[in-house]
Write a protein that holds these residues in place. Structure first.
Motif, mmCIF file in Angstrom:
data_model
loop_
_atom_site.group_PDB
_atom_site.id
_atom_site.type_symbol
_atom_site.label_atom_id
_atom_site.label_comp_id
_atom_site.label_asym_id
_atom_site.label_seq_id
_atom_site.Cartn_x
_atom_site.Cartn_y
_atom_site.Cartn_z
ATOM 1 N N GLY A 1 38.310 7.475 -15.189
ATOM 2 C CA GLY A 1 38.502 6.393 -14.229
ATOM 3 C C GLY A 1 39.703 6.640 -13.341
ATOM 4 O O GLY A 1 40.177 7.775 -13.202
ATOM 5 N N VAL A 2 40.218 5.551 -12.788
ATOM 6 C CA VAL A 2 41.377 5.601 -11.893
ATOM 7 C C VAL A 2 42.451 4.668 -12.450
ATOM 8 O O VAL A 2 42.157 3.536 -12.844
ATOM 9 C CB VAL A 2 40.985 5.172 -10.465
ATOM 10 C CG1 VAL A 2 42.219 5.135 -9.559
ATOM 11 C CG2 VAL A 2 39.943 6.123 -9.887
ATOM 12 N N SER B 1 37.429 1.835 -15.046
ATOM 13 C CA SER B 1 36.421 2.787 -15.485
ATOM 14 C C SER B 1 35.505 3.195 -14.335
ATOM 15 O O SER B 1 35.094 2.354 -13.512
ATOM 16 C CB SER B 1 35.585 2.175 -16.612
ATOM 17 O OG SER B 1 34.508 3.010 -16.940
ATOM 18 N N ASN B 2 35.150 4.488 -14.295
ATOM 19 C CA ASN B 2 34.232 4.974 -13.257
ATOM 20 C C ASN B 2 32.818 4.432 -13.464
ATOM 21 O O ASN B 2 32.074 4.227 -12.487
ATOM 22 C CB ASN B 2 34.188 6.505 -13.264
ATOM 23 C CG ASN B 2 35.457 7.120 -12.710
ATOM 24 O OD1 ASN B 2 36.227 6.464 -12.025
ATOM 25 N ND2 ASN B 2 35.674 8.401 -13.022
ATOM 26 N N GLU B 3 32.452 4.197 -14.711
ATOM 27 C CA GLU B 3 31.077 3.774 -14.999
ATOM 28 C C GLU B 3 30.888 2.279 -14.780
ATOM 29 O O GLU B 3 29.969 1.850 -14.082
ATOM 30 C CB GLU B 3 30.729 4.149 -16.441
ATOM 31 C CG GLU B 3 30.712 5.654 -16.687
ATOM 32 C CD GLU B 3 30.331 5.994 -18.105
ATOM 33 O OE1 GLU B 3 30.035 5.045 -18.885
ATOM 34 O OE2 GLU B 3 30.317 7.183 -18.451
ATOM 35 N N LEU C 1 33.251 0.115 -13.564
ATOM 36 C CA LEU C 1 34.145 -0.406 -12.524
ATOM 37 C C LEU C 1 34.972 -1.592 -13.021
ATOM 38 O O LEU C 1 35.513 -2.361 -12.230
ATOM 39 C CB LEU C 1 33.360 -0.808 -11.266
ATOM 40 C CG LEU C 1 32.564 0.318 -10.586
ATOM 41 C CD1 LEU C 1 31.879 -0.189 -9.335
ATOM 42 C CD2 LEU C 1 33.490 1.489 -10.237
ATOM 43 N N ALA D 1 43.183 9.763 -10.514
ATOM 44 C CA ALA D 1 41.964 9.862 -11.304
ATOM 45 C C ALA D 1 42.285 10.560 -12.616
ATOM 46 O O ALA D 1 43.040 11.540 -12.639
ATOM 47 C CB ALA D 1 40.899 10.641 -10.541
#
Length: 318
Positions: A99-100, A123-125, A127, A150
């Motif tokens: 994620g970021v 989280s990237n998945e 959000l 990231a």
């Protein structure tokens, strides 16, 4: 021509008079210098090595005393090294999901409590944000995390260390390998310490370091006051044997006066600086080969104050 001769004669006479005067002055100086020691030896301005001091002033100055006698010197070997964070008290904080970084609440060197949120990541998945919490209470000793960066799963963001105990990693050269044993007492000294720390060797590396040809010996010390920091230099004094000596004094008693090693010995109304010949030492006590005898009372802690008083008296007399 006659005038020139007269002038030359006058110059010659002046030169002779000048050199004769210098010779007379030098002779007088030498005679005065020869007389000075005699005056010092028995005159009113004679030098002294005695400090007159009352028991009350002795107590106020916190000058401690001890009795001369036999002692046991500990033969030691000094190893050099540095303090390190106890790796058994480290916690590395890492993301569970890629994620970021949304926020980081702690800086390098700041305290962290167990269970406290240190990093928030989006989280990237999903959000959605999730928290990275500290597993222990301690100090942040490593940080590689900035908002907006990231990150990947398992990437180390911060390291928290419990610095209540520290490792002291000492380097032993080949000639010292044979003296090292697990459980061996070692006194740790460092600039940051007010007094040596007593510890024991609790780890000896099974292999040496190829580049330096040294072997690691480690001790664990308490750091409750947090004065010690990873990376600071340290010394470890390891006891390798004992020696009996017939007469020794505390190293705190040894002073230098008029180019000689002296010990201040108690007399009726003060202390006298006695010249001594030194022998072996273990850093705490030193053997006395001559100058003292057993049963004498001598100044130990703060004996330098007696030396200062002696210097003051000498200056006043001069």
């Amino acid at each position: 021509m006659n005038k020139l001769l007269k002038i030359l004669n006058i110059i010659a006479l002046v030169a002779v008079a000048f050199f004769l005067g210098r010779m007379i002055l030098n002779t007088e100086k030498h005679e005065a210098a020869a007389e000075e020691p005699a005056a010092e030896a028995g005159g009113e301005g004679a030098a002294t090595d005695f400090v007159k001091i009352t028991d009350e002033k002795l107590e106020q100055a916190k000058i401690e005393t001890a009795i001369t006698g036999p002692s046991v010197l500990e033969r030691q070997r000094t190893l050099f090294g540095q303090f390190r964070a106890n790796e058994e008290g480290l916690a590395h904080l890492a993301p569970r999901f890629p994620g970021v970084i949304h926020s980081v609440s702690k800086r390098l060197g700041e305290k962290v409590e167990k269970g406290e949120t240190v990093v928030v990541i989006e989280s990237n998945e999903s959000l959605e944000t999730y928290e990275v919490k500290s597993l222990i209470s301690g100090t942040v000793i490593f940080r590689d995390a900035q908002p907006g960066e990231a990150v990947t799963e398992g990437q180390r963001l911060l390291t928290v260390a419990d610095l209540s105990t520290m490792w002291v990693d000492l380097s032993a050269y080949p000639e010292d390998y044979h003296i090292l044993k697990l459980g061996q007492p070692v006194k740790i000294t460092a600039t940051a310490l007010h007094k040596p720390l007593d510890a024991k060797i609790d780890y000896i590396s099974p292999f040496g370091t190829e580049g330096t040809q040294t072997m690691l010996a480690r001790a664990t010390v308490s750091n409750a006051d947090q004065h010690l920091r990873p990376g600071l230099f340290a010394e470890g004094n390891i006891q390798v044997g004992k020696e009996d000596v017939p007469l020794a004094v505390s190293n705190a008693a040894l002073q230098t006066w008029d180019g000689h090693d002296v010990v201040f010995v108690k007399e009726d109304d003060g202390f006298k600086a006695i010249t001594v010949e030194l022998g072996r030492t273990d850093g705490t006590f030193t053997e006395i080969l001559s100058g003292l005898k057993a049963g004498q009372t001598y100044a130990t802690a703060n004996s330098f104050l007696l030396k200062a008083e002696l210097g003051k008296s000498m200056a006043e007399e001069e």
